[in-house]
Motif scaffolding. Structure first.
Motif, PDB file in Angstrom:
ATOM      1  N   VAL A  94       0.743  -1.199   0.024  1.00 61.83           N
ATOM      2  CA  VAL A  94      -0.024   0.003  -0.152  1.00 61.83           C
ATOM      3  C   VAL A  94       0.910   1.398  -0.051  1.00 61.83           C
ATOM      4  CG1 VAL A  94      -2.003  -0.967   1.028  1.00 61.83           C
ATOM      5  CG2 VAL A  94      -0.396  -0.130   2.421  1.00 61.83           C
ATOM      6  N   GLY A  95       2.206   1.312   0.657  1.00 63.58           N
ATOM      7  CA  GLY A  95       3.150   2.390   0.675  1.00 63.58           C
ATOM      8  C   GLY A  95       3.438   2.501  -0.856  1.00 63.58           C
ATOM      9  N   MET A  96       3.625   1.390  -1.503  1.00 67.04           N
ATOM     10  CA  MET A  96       4.063   1.763  -2.978  1.00 67.04           C
ATOM     11  C   MET A  96       2.714   2.206  -3.779  1.00 67.04           C
ATOM     12  SD  MET A  96       6.709  -1.326  -4.365  1.00 67.04           S
ATOM     13  CE  MET A  96       6.709  -2.441  -3.089  1.00 67.04           C
ATOM     14  N   LEU A  97       1.607   1.867  -3.446  1.00 69.75           N
ATOM     15  CA  LEU A  97       0.273   2.408  -3.955  1.00 69.75           C
ATOM     16  C   LEU A  97       0.333   4.034  -3.739  1.00 69.75           C
ATOM     17  CD1 LEU A  97      -2.551  -0.317  -3.421  1.00 69.75           C
ATOM     18  CD2 LEU A  97      -1.544   0.541  -5.423  1.00 69.75           C
ATOM     19  N   GLY A  98       0.538   4.254  -2.621  1.00 72.05           N
ATOM     20  CA  GLY A  98       0.611   5.667  -2.087  1.00 72.05           C
ATOM     21  C   GLY A  98       1.500   6.447  -3.144  1.00 72.05           C
ATOM     22  N   GLY A  99       2.870   5.883  -3.285  1.00 74.62           N
ATOM     23  CA  GLY A  99       4.151   6.610  -3.996  1.00 74.62           C
ATOM     24  C   GLY A  99       3.684   6.464  -5.532  1.00 74.62           C
ATOM     25  N   PHE A 100       2.790   5.728  -6.135  1.00 70.37           N
ATOM     26  CA  PHE A 100       2.233   5.303  -7.288  1.00 70.37           C
ATOM     27  C   PHE A 100       1.273   6.451  -7.624  1.00 70.37           C
ATOM     28  CE2 PHE A 100      -1.226   3.829  -9.925  1.00 70.37           C
ATOM     29  CZ  PHE A 100      -0.680   3.672 -11.233  1.00 70.37           C
ATOM     30  N   MET A 101       0.461   6.891  -6.557  1.00 72.53           N
ATOM     31  CA  MET A 101      -0.548   7.833  -6.968  1.00 72.53           C
ATOM     32  C   MET A 101       0.140   9.246  -6.894  1.00 72.53           C
ATOM     33  SD  MET A 101      -3.929   8.263  -4.089  1.00 72.53           S
ATOM     34  CE  MET A 101      -3.295   9.891  -3.678  1.00 72.53           C
ATOM     35  N   ILE A 102       1.094   9.163  -6.071  1.00 71.25           N
ATOM     36  CA  ILE A 102       1.766  10.926  -6.298  1.00 71.25           C
ATOM     37  C   ILE A 102       2.455  10.970  -7.532  1.00 71.25           C
ATOM     38  CG2 ILE A 102       3.753  12.242  -5.195  1.00 71.25           C
ATOM     39  CD1 ILE A 102       1.076  12.042  -3.753  1.00 71.25           C
ATOM     40  N   ALA A 103       3.182   9.506  -8.007  1.00 73.23           N
ATOM     41  CA  ALA A 103       4.011   9.517  -9.044  1.00 73.23           C
ATOM     42  C   ALA A 103       3.254   9.860 -10.420  1.00 73.23           C
ATOM     43  CB  ALA A 103       4.911   8.332  -9.281  1.00 73.23           C
ATOM     44  N   THR A 104       1.839   9.127 -10.464  1.00 71.41           N
ATOM     45  CA  THR A 104       1.186   9.519 -11.626  1.00 71.41           C
ATOM     46  C   THR A 104       0.404  10.824 -11.644  1.00 71.41           C
ATOM     47  OG1 THR A 104      -0.374   8.112 -10.591  1.00 71.41           O
ATOM     48  CG2 THR A 104       1.006   7.058 -12.082  1.00 71.41           C
ATOM     49  N   LEU A 105      -0.090  11.333 -10.254  1.00 73.47           N
ATOM     50  CA  LEU A 105      -1.056  12.464 -10.269  1.00 73.47           C
ATOM     51  C   LEU A 105      -0.222  13.705 -10.272  1.00 73.47           C
ATOM     52  CD1 LEU A 105      -3.712  11.215  -7.979  1.00 73.47           C
ATOM     53  CD2 LEU A 105      -3.903  11.290 -10.360  1.00 73.47           C
ATOM     54  N   LEU A 106       0.913  13.604  -9.588  1.00 69.85           N
ATOM     55  CA  LEU A 106       1.457  14.782  -9.516  1.00 69.85           C
ATOM     56  C   LEU A 106       2.838  15.072 -10.139  1.00 69.85           C
ATOM     57  CD1 LEU A 106       1.205  15.753  -5.374  1.00 69.85           C
ATOM     58  CD2 LEU A 106      -0.164  16.497  -7.426  1.00 69.85           C
ATOM     59  N   LEU A 107       3.447  13.832 -10.621  1.00 67.66           N
ATOM     60  CA  LEU A 107       4.799  13.946 -11.072  1.00 67.66           C
ATOM     61  C   LEU A 107       4.778  13.560 -12.557  1.00 67.66           C
ATOM     62  CD1 LEU A 107       7.020  12.091  -8.382  1.00 67.66           C
ATOM     63  CD2 LEU A 107       6.619  14.682  -8.588  1.00 67.66           C
ATOM     64  N   HIS A 108       3.331  12.934 -13.006  1.00 68.50           N
ATOM     65  CA  HIS A 108       3.322  12.811 -14.223  1.00 68.50           C
ATOM     66  C   HIS A 108       3.834  11.696 -14.770  1.00 68.50           C
ATOM     67  CE1 HIS A 108       0.634  16.279 -13.932  1.00 68.50           C
ATOM     68  NE2 HIS A 108       1.585  16.978 -13.603  1.00 68.50           N
ATOM     69  N   LEU A 109       4.414  10.561 -14.103  1.00 68.56           N
ATOM     70  CA  LEU A 109       5.026   9.600 -14.414  1.00 68.56           C
ATOM     71  C   LEU A 109       3.895   8.407 -14.995  1.00 68.56           C
ATOM     72  CD1 LEU A 109       7.543   8.758 -11.993  1.00 68.56           C
ATOM     73  CD2 LEU A 109       7.968   9.802 -13.965  1.00 68.56           C
ATOM     74  N   THR A 110       4.248   7.668 -15.981  1.00 71.48           N
ATOM     75  CA  THR A 110       3.242   6.835 -16.529  1.00 71.48           C
ATOM     76  C   THR A 110       3.372   5.488 -15.430  1.00 71.48           C
ATOM     77  OG1 THR A 110       5.059   5.294 -17.617  1.00 71.48           O
ATOM     78  CG2 THR A 110       3.811   6.972 -18.966  1.00 71.48           C
ATOM     79  N   SER A 111       2.213   4.607 -15.834  1.00 73.63           N
ATOM     80  CA  SER A 111       2.346   3.501 -14.575  1.00 73.63           C
ATOM     81  C   SER A 111       3.185   2.640 -14.680  1.00 73.63           C
ATOM     82  CB  SER A 111       0.822   2.724 -14.936  1.00 73.63           C
ATOM     83  OG  SER A 111       0.785   1.852 -14.222  1.00 73.63           O
ATOM     84  N   ALA A 112       3.747   2.415 -15.989  1.00 70.87           N
ATOM     85  CA  ALA A 112       4.723   1.526 -16.496  1.00 70.87           C
ATOM     86  C   ALA A 112       5.962   1.829 -16.041  1.00 70.87           C
ATOM     87  CB  ALA A 112       4.874   1.205 -17.893  1.00 70.87           C
ATOM     88  N   GLU A 113       6.378   3.394 -16.045  1.00 70.92           N
ATOM     89  CA  GLU A 113       7.729   3.626 -15.603  1.00 70.92           C
ATOM     90  C   GLU A 113       8.036   3.357 -13.958  1.00 70.92           C
ATOM     91  OE1 GLU A 113       9.302   7.634 -17.687  1.00 70.92           O
ATOM     92  OE2 GLU A 113       6.951   7.749 -17.114  1.00 70.92           O
ATOM     93  N   TYR A 114       6.618   3.835 -13.433  1.00 72.63           N
ATOM     94  CA  TYR A 114       6.674   3.536 -11.718  1.00 72.63           C
ATOM     95  C   TYR A 114       7.118   2.128 -11.493  1.00 72.63           C
ATOM     96  CZ  TYR A 114       5.580   3.915  -6.969  1.00 72.63           C
ATOM     97  OH  TYR A 114       5.309   3.689  -5.444  1.00 72.63           O
ATOM     98  N   TRP A 115       6.007   1.305 -11.983  1.00 79.90           N
ATOM     99  CA  TRP A 115       6.095  -0.233 -11.533  1.00 79.90           C
ATOM    100  C   TRP A 115       7.186  -0.816 -12.195  1.00 79.90           C
ATOM    101  CZ3 TRP A 115       3.604  -0.974  -7.272  1.00 79.90           C
ATOM    102  CH2 TRP A 115       2.519  -0.170  -7.051  1.00 79.90           C
ATOM    103  N   ASN A 116       7.873  -0.453 -13.323  1.00 83.37           N
ATOM    104  CA  ASN A 116       8.763  -1.337 -13.678  1.00 83.37           C
ATOM    105  C   ASN A 116      10.032  -1.043 -12.869  1.00 83.37           C
ATOM    106  OD1 ASN A 116       7.578  -2.849 -15.750  1.00 83.37           O
ATOM    107  ND2 ASN A 116       7.797  -1.433 -17.267  1.00 83.37           N
ATOM    108  N   GLY A 117      10.126   0.467 -12.631  1.00 79.53           N
ATOM    109  CA  GLY A 117      11.190   0.861 -11.977  1.00 79.53           C
ATOM    110  C   GLY A 117      11.334   0.362 -10.506  1.00 79.53           C
ATOM    111  N   ALA A 118      10.118   0.267 -10.123  1.00 78.13           N
ATOM    112  CA  ALA A 118      10.110  -0.358  -8.505  1.00 78.13           C
ATOM    113  C   ALA A 118      10.343  -1.880  -8.656  1.00 78.13           C
ATOM    114  CB  ALA A 118       8.601  -0.133  -7.990  1.00 78.13           C
ATOM    115  N   TYR A 119       9.939  -2.661  -9.603  1.00 77.64           N
ATOM    116  CA  TYR A 119      10.172  -4.011  -9.604  1.00 77.64           C
ATOM    117  C   TYR A 119      11.544  -4.425  -9.836  1.00 77.64           C
ATOM    118  CZ  TYR A 119       9.641  -8.684 -11.299  1.00 77.64           C
ATOM    119  OH  TYR A 119      10.005 -10.056 -11.322  1.00 77.64           O
TER     120      TYR A 119
END
Lengths: 251, 270
Positions: free
Chosen positions: A157-182
């Motif tokens: 859920v922490g990563m989900l919170g980070g994902f929310m900020i990354a996509t909504l405020l930092l305008h990263l794509t979902s793939a960028e965030y999750w691939n990077g995290a994985y």
């Protein structure tokens, strides 16, 4: 001259005596499976709301703070890896353990402390039940099973919170965030992230039981035992975290 | 003279160096009764807890059913404790369990007590009927009055029909009517099962009820010992504790005739 050292040394000795008795009793019957399941519900399911909230907002804050620093170097795309590594290695295990210590070490110490001052522990022994088997063992096993699960949930859920900020405020794509995290997470990160809560679970449950079972006096004694259980378990969580981190860093 | 059920030999129990009981020696044979009198903090409760191995003596030996429990490990004590029952001072009922679960606890948890599952509920109901509380099976201890909790404690202590029953201040904090009812139950339990009984109390009247009354099973009432052909109470002794020391052991008559300032004051006060 060194008399002031006697009480803490005695406390440590008594704690390790309790630990030894619990370890000896682990394989012994009876196992009280009903109590283990009940404690898993209280400790695990009961702690879920606080763990979800702390985990989610840790991820949010982590992403927000990191984005500022990363923008300086034009590396906002690295938000996913940094949030993942920080949460899985450190923030997830430690914050979940602190939430669990506040909730469960306090709960265990106050419950056992109340039983002690109302002679229910003595009654249990008089009626043929070993309090170590009936009270301590189920709490230890339940915490050791549930805390790593809670930590894994908090990490996610922490990563989900980070994902929310990354996509909504930092305008990263979902793939960028999750691939990077994985990609950022290595095998030893996951091992470290699950070993830590297992060790903290031993500390939280045994410290809670220890202070509960040595409660003296009335309600004031129960209050003191509860406070001591929370303070001592949190301090030990930080101390052990440093040691475990050092070991994994050296590896 | 029966087999010695409990024997204290020069027993001292200390907390943080301060003796709670000091050099205490007495014994009780099967079927006998002891009434331990004493002021608050004179060590009465410590004697009962030491008798079951809940407290370990610093000096001396305690023989329970002929075995020296001072050298036994905690695990080995459970089989001996299964042969004894105890009513704790404030009943010590498990507050998260119902009355039924509380009374069933020794039946389900004591290894030596081999009761088939289907017989647990009838045995619990019978024990609660004995203390006239069979209607409280599903209640929690917090829903009962102090006197009722004490009666449930008596049911729990006796549900396995133990050979030795210890009662810690069974009438403390109760009104005189409830206190006498509790004592009547203890006498009833003693006389119907011929259990070896030790009662700790501050009230001399409790001892007098133990010494002067018997339970008449046919009339289902207490009656004065010696009346209606019932024999006098045999094998009952009074013990008096003062500041951790046993200062008197003898019959009720000897107790009342004692010229010791503490003992006579204690008896007269009640």
């Amino acid at each position: 001259m060194l008399d002031f050292l006697k009480p803490p040394v005695l406390t440590i000795q008594e704690f390790f005596q309790l630990t030894g008795r619990v370890i000896l009793n682990l394989p012994r019957r009876p196992h009280y499976f009903k109590d283990i399941v009940l404690q898993m519900d209280i400790i695990g399911v009961g702690s879920l709301p606080i763990v979800l909230l702390t985990g989610f907002f840790s991820g949010v804050v982590m992403a927000l703070q990191m984005s500022r620093a990363l923008q300086t170097y034009g590396a906002v795309s690295q938000t996913g890896p940094i949030v993942a590594i920080t949460l899985v290695r450190e923030m997830g295990p430690v914050l979940t353990a602190i939430a669990a210590a506040g909730r469960n070490a306090a709960g265990i110490a106050s419950e056992l402390g109340s039983m002690k001052v109302t002679e229910q522990i003595d009654a249990m022994r008089a009626l043929g039940t070993d309090p170590i088997q009936k009270l301590v063992k189920p709490r230890l096993i339940a915490t050791c099973v549930m805390l790593p699960c809670l930590t894994a949930i908090a990490d996610f859920v922490g990563m989900l919170g980070g994902f929310m900020i990354a996509t909504l405020l930092l305008h990263l794509t979902s793939a960028e965030y999750w691939n990077g995290a994985y990609r950022a997470l290595a095998y030893d990160d996951v091992v470290q992230g699950l070993l830590k809560p297992f060790v903290y679970a031993i500390v939280i449950s045994l410290v809670g039981c220890f202070y509960g079972l040595r409660t003296r006096g009335g309600t004031q004694g129960v209050g003191l035992a509860t406070t001591q259980a929370v303070v001592v378990s949190i301090v030990w969580i930080f101390v052990l975290n440093a040691f475990i981190t050092k070991i994994f860093v050296s590896i | 003279m029966g087999e010695s059920v409990l024997r204290f030999e020069h027993v001292t129990v200390a907390f943080d160096g301060d003796p709670a009981i000091e050099d205490v020696s007495f014994s009780i044979d099967a079927g006998e009764s002891r009434v331990i009198l004493g002021a608050a903090a004179s060590g009465k409760t410590v004697i009962l807890k030491t008798a079951l191995g809940l407290l370990r003596p610093d000096e001396g030996r305690v023989l329970l059913f002929g075995k020296d429990i001072t050298v036994l490990a905690e695990q080995d004590l459970y089989d001996l404790r299964a042969r004894a029952g105890m009513l704790f001072q404030e009943s010590a009922l498990f507050d998260s369990l119902t009355i039924e679960e509380n009374v069933a606890y020794p039946l389900e948890n004591q290894k030596l007590v081999d009761v088939p599952n289907e017989q647990v509920r009838p045995r619990v109901a019978e024990a609660l009927r004995f203390v006239e509380l069979e209607h409280t099976l599903d209640k929690l201890p917090s829903e009962l009055s102090g006197g009722m909790r004490r009666r449930v404690g008596i049911a729990r202590a006796n549900v396995t029909a133990p050979q030795l029953v210890l009662y810690d201040s069974p009438t403390a904090g109760l009104d005189p009517i409830t206190a006498n009812n509790i004592m009547a139950l203890i006498v009833k339990e003693r006389d119907l099962r011929h259990a070896t009984t030790i009662i700790v109390t501050q009230r001399f009247q409790d001892g007098q009820i133990m010494a002067k009354y018997r339970y008449n099973a046919s009339g289902k009432t207490l009656e004065r010992a010696g009346s209606n052909g019932s024999g006098a109470v045999q094998g009952l002794k009074f013990l008096v504790m003062k500041e951790g020391r046993l200062v008197f052991e003898g019959s009720e008559e000897e107790l009342q005739q004692s010229r010791d300032a503490y003992i006579s004051k204690f008896v007269l006060r009640h």
